[in-house]
Design an enzyme around this catalytic site. Structure first.
Site, PDB file in Angstrom:
ATOM      1  N   ASP A  10      41.956  48.053  16.369  1.00 41.22           N
ATOM      2  CA  ASP A  10      41.764  46.931  15.439  1.00 41.22           C
ATOM      3  C   ASP A  10      40.785  45.974  16.111  1.00 41.22           C
ATOM      4  O   ASP A  10      40.427  46.142  17.277  1.00 41.22           O
ATOM      5  CB  ASP A  10      43.107  46.227  15.183  1.00 41.22           C
ATOM      6  CG  ASP A  10      42.957  45.030  14.245  1.00 41.22           C
ATOM      7  OD1 ASP A  10      42.282  45.170  13.206  1.00 41.22           O
ATOM      8  OD2 ASP A  10      43.492  43.952  14.533  1.00 41.22           O
ATOM      9  N   SER A  11      40.393  44.941  15.377  1.00 36.10           N
ATOM     10  CA  SER A  11      39.505  43.932  15.956  1.00 36.10           C
ATOM     11  C   SER A  11      40.216  43.087  17.005  1.00 36.10           C
ATOM     12  O   SER A  11      39.566  42.480  17.849  1.00 36.10           O
ATOM     13  CB  SER A  11      38.989  43.021  14.852  1.00 36.10           C
ATOM     14  OG  SER A  11      40.073  42.395  14.208  1.00 36.10           O
ATOM     15  N   TYR A  42      36.353  40.718  12.441  1.00 40.68           N
ATOM     16  CA  TYR A  42      35.457  41.679  11.789  1.00 40.68           C
ATOM     17  C   TYR A  42      35.204  41.301  10.323  1.00 40.68           C
ATOM     18  O   TYR A  42      34.204  41.715   9.735  1.00 40.68           O
ATOM     19  CB  TYR A  42      36.114  43.067  11.787  1.00 40.68           C
ATOM     20  CG  TYR A  42      35.983  43.893  13.050  1.00 40.68           C
ATOM     21  CD1 TYR A  42      35.517  43.369  14.241  1.00 40.68           C
ATOM     22  CD2 TYR A  42      36.336  45.250  13.024  1.00 40.68           C
ATOM     23  CE1 TYR A  42      35.416  44.156  15.386  1.00 40.68           C
ATOM     24  CE2 TYR A  42      36.231  46.043  14.160  1.00 40.68           C
ATOM     25  CZ  TYR A  42      35.775  45.501  15.340  1.00 40.68           C
ATOM     26  OH  TYR A  42      35.672  46.274  16.455  1.00 40.68           O
ATOM     27  N   GLY A  43      36.156  40.581   9.748  1.00 40.52           N
ATOM     28  CA  GLY A  43      36.256  40.469   8.296  1.00 40.52           C
ATOM     29  C   GLY A  43      35.068  39.916   7.531  1.00 40.52           C
ATOM     30  O   GLY A  43      34.915  40.206   6.352  1.00 40.52           O
ATOM     31  N   CYS A  73      43.297  48.745  11.018  1.00 42.37           N
ATOM     32  CA  CYS A  73      42.425  47.648  10.595  1.00 42.37           C
ATOM     33  C   CYS A  73      42.017  47.895   9.149  1.00 42.37           C
ATOM     34  O   CYS A  73      41.405  48.934   8.838  1.00 42.37           O
ATOM     35  CB  CYS A  73      41.190  47.613  11.493  1.00 42.37           C
ATOM     36  SG  CYS A  73      39.967  46.386  10.974  1.00 42.37           S
ATOM     37  N   THR A  75      39.829  46.241   7.441  1.00 40.99           N
ATOM     38  CA  THR A  75      38.386  46.065   7.272  1.00 40.99           C
ATOM     39  C   THR A  75      37.627  47.350   7.615  1.00 40.99           C
ATOM     40  O   THR A  75      36.721  47.765   6.887  1.00 40.99           O
ATOM     41  CB  THR A  75      37.908  44.889   8.156  1.00 40.99           C
ATOM     42  OG1 THR A  75      38.712  43.752   7.843  1.00 40.99           O
ATOM     43  CG2 THR A  75      36.460  44.569   7.926  1.00 40.99           C
ATOM     44  N   GLU A 152      44.869  34.701  15.337  1.00 38.39           N
ATOM     45  CA  GLU A 152      44.395  34.934  16.714  1.00 38.39           C
ATOM     46  C   GLU A 152      44.636  33.696  17.587  1.00 38.39           C
ATOM     47  O   GLU A 152      44.733  33.796  18.798  1.00 38.39           O
ATOM     48  CB  GLU A 152      42.903  35.308  16.718  1.00 38.39           C
ATOM     49  CG  GLU A 152      42.610  36.704  16.159  1.00 38.39           C
ATOM     50  CD  GLU A 152      42.941  37.845  17.136  1.00 38.39           C
ATOM     51  OE1 GLU A 152      42.804  37.665  18.352  1.00 38.39           O
ATOM     52  OE2 GLU A 152      43.344  38.933  16.657  1.00 38.39           O
ATOM     53  N   CYS A 186      45.298  43.322   5.319  1.00 38.11           N
ATOM     54  CA  CYS A 186      44.718  43.155   6.653  1.00 38.11           C
ATOM     55  C   CYS A 186      45.888  43.204   7.621  1.00 38.11           C
ATOM     56  O   CYS A 186      46.927  42.569   7.380  1.00 38.11           O
ATOM     57  CB  CYS A 186      44.011  41.807   6.729  1.00 38.11           C
ATOM     58  SG  CYS A 186      43.619  41.280   8.408  1.00 38.11           S
ATOM     59  N   THR A 187      45.732  43.945   8.707  1.00 40.29           N
ATOM     60  CA  THR A 187      46.874  44.153   9.607  1.00 40.29           C
ATOM     61  C   THR A 187      47.258  42.905  10.398  1.00 40.29           C
ATOM     62  O   THR A 187      48.297  42.886  11.044  1.00 40.29           O
ATOM     63  CB  THR A 187      46.584  45.311  10.579  1.00 40.29           C
ATOM     64  OG1 THR A 187      45.326  45.051  11.229  1.00 40.29           O
ATOM     65  CG2 THR A 187      46.532  46.636   9.858  1.00 40.29           C
ATOM     66  N   HIS A 188      46.432  41.871  10.342  1.00 39.06           N
ATOM     67  CA  HIS A 188      46.845  40.601  10.954  1.00 39.06           C
ATOM     68  C   HIS A 188      47.901  39.885  10.096  1.00 39.06           C
ATOM     69  O   HIS A 188      48.661  39.077  10.604  1.00 39.06           O
ATOM     70  CB  HIS A 188      45.647  39.643  11.088  1.00 39.06           C
ATOM     71  CG  HIS A 188      44.791  39.885  12.293  1.00 39.06           C
ATOM     72  ND1 HIS A 188      43.962  40.972  12.400  1.00 39.06           N
ATOM     73  CD2 HIS A 188      44.617  39.158  13.437  1.00 39.06           C
ATOM     74  CE1 HIS A 188      43.295  40.899  13.562  1.00 39.06           C
ATOM     75  NE2 HIS A 188      43.677  39.808  14.199  1.00 39.06           N
TER      76      HIS A 188
HETATM   77  N1  DGL Z   1      43.042  43.208  11.229  1.00 40.21           N
HETATM   78  C1  DGL Z   1      41.827  43.609  10.621  1.00 40.21           C
HETATM   79  C2  DGL Z   1      42.015  44.008   9.200  1.00 40.21           C
HETATM   80  O1  DGL Z   1      43.025  44.604   8.942  1.00 40.21           O
HETATM   81  C3  DGL Z   1      40.586  42.843  10.951  1.00 40.21           C
HETATM   82  C4  DGL Z   1      40.588  41.399  10.662  1.00 40.21           C
HETATM   83  C5  DGL Z   1      39.335  40.733  11.188  1.00 40.21           C
HETATM   84  O2  DGL Z   1      38.996  40.971  12.348  1.00 40.21           O
HETATM   85  O3  DGL Z   1      38.736  39.978  10.423  1.00 40.21           O
HETATM   86  O4  DGL Z   1      41.217  43.787   8.330  1.00 40.21           O
END
Ligand code: DGL
Length: 271
Positions: A10-11, A42-43, A73, A75, A152, A186-188
């Site tokens: 993931d990012s 990354y988004g 991730c 994204t 984050e 998004c996994t965050h």
């Molecule tokens: N956790 C990632 C996702 O599921 C990336 C989020 C990011 O870095 O913007 O999209």
């Protein structure tokens, strides 16, 4: 039986939500986790940039003798999955399909919301997958670009007025559409489950991307006879692309287990 590890990336911290599910669902497997903490988030990035980053992430992970990769991730899954699958001769699982299948199982009124990064919403991948699986479903997407930087930075707790305000601003218009199910695409975002749940209320079922893809990975490993022996407890190694300060603390807190190995920093530009 196959003892080789599974690569997960993931990012940043978000993929840990998938690691937590993997540790519950496939405790016997060894995992190698890479968080591209030097380049998170990354988004908001362009598709070409995301593909370049994703290729580097996969190239680094493939320095290990892996049996499969989980793209933890949203994204990368929404923008680069097909390219990565075409270029790599090992099974690669993304988060979109499994999450959409789950959402369609739980929705009662076929009104599904999707929250994700800007790149994921722009790609239309969740919407396309949901419609492919059930043409009658109504889909309401919303990009939530402030969520990842707040996660984050540890702004995930109830009572934090910043995250609560941002969550209300993003989610209230989505609730007006009458959705009964919300994909955390998004996994965050599962790290914000309490905050999101408080805004949405009990009438909206939350479906988390990382968890569903962990189940998908388990099915895939079983079908291909790639599972490790069940009586063992696998280990997780963590790699990051920025100074790993706090990463282990946050990771062990989040995974609710002591990590045997400290996170190691790698230079992702070399891959
Ligand atoms: N956790 C990632 C996702 O599921 C990336 C989020 C990011 O870095 O913007 O999209």
């Amino acid at each position: 039986m196959d003892m080789r590890p599974i690569g997960v990336f993931d990012s940043g911290l978000g993929g840990l939500t998938a690691v937590r599910s993997l540790r519950e669902i496939l405790p016997e497997e060894n995992l190698v986790y890479f968080g591209d903490t030097a380049r998170v988030p990354y988004g908001g990035r362009a598709r070409e940039t995301l593909l370049k980053y994703a290729r580097q992430d996969v190239r680094f992970l493939r320095t290990f003798d892996l049996k499969a990769i989980l793209i933890a991730c949203g994204t990368v899954s929404t923008t680069s999955l097909e390219a990565l699958q075409a270029e790599n001769a090992l099974p690669i699982v993304g988060v979109v399909e499994p999450t959409c299948r789950r959402a369609l199982l739980v929705t009662r009124r076929k009104k599904v919301g999707v929250i994700a990064t800007l790149a994921s919403i722009r790609s239309g991948a969740y919407e396309a997958a949901l419609r492919r699986l059930d043409p009658a479903v109504e889909v309401f997407g919303k990009a939530c670009p402030l969520f990842v930087p707040l996660v984050e930075n540890g702004r995930v707790d109830r009572g934090d007025v910043v995250i609560e305000t941002v969550a209300r601003e993003y989610l209230e218009p989505l609730l007006d559409t009458g959705i009964d199910t919300l994909i955390l695409g998004c996994t965050h975002y599962p790290l914000l489950e309490e905050i999101i749940g408080d805004v949405c209320g009990p009438g909206v079922t939350l479906v988390s991307a990382g968890e569903e893809s962990a189940f998908e990975l388990k099915r895939m490993l079983k079908a291909r006879e790639l599972r490790a022996p069940e009586e063992r407890r696998g280990e997780v190694s963590f790699y990051v692309s920025e100074t790993p300060e706090n990463f282990e603390d946050i990771a062990s807190l989040f995974l609710r287990e002591n990590l045997h190995h400290a996170a190691r920093r790698i230079n992702i530009d070399e891959y």
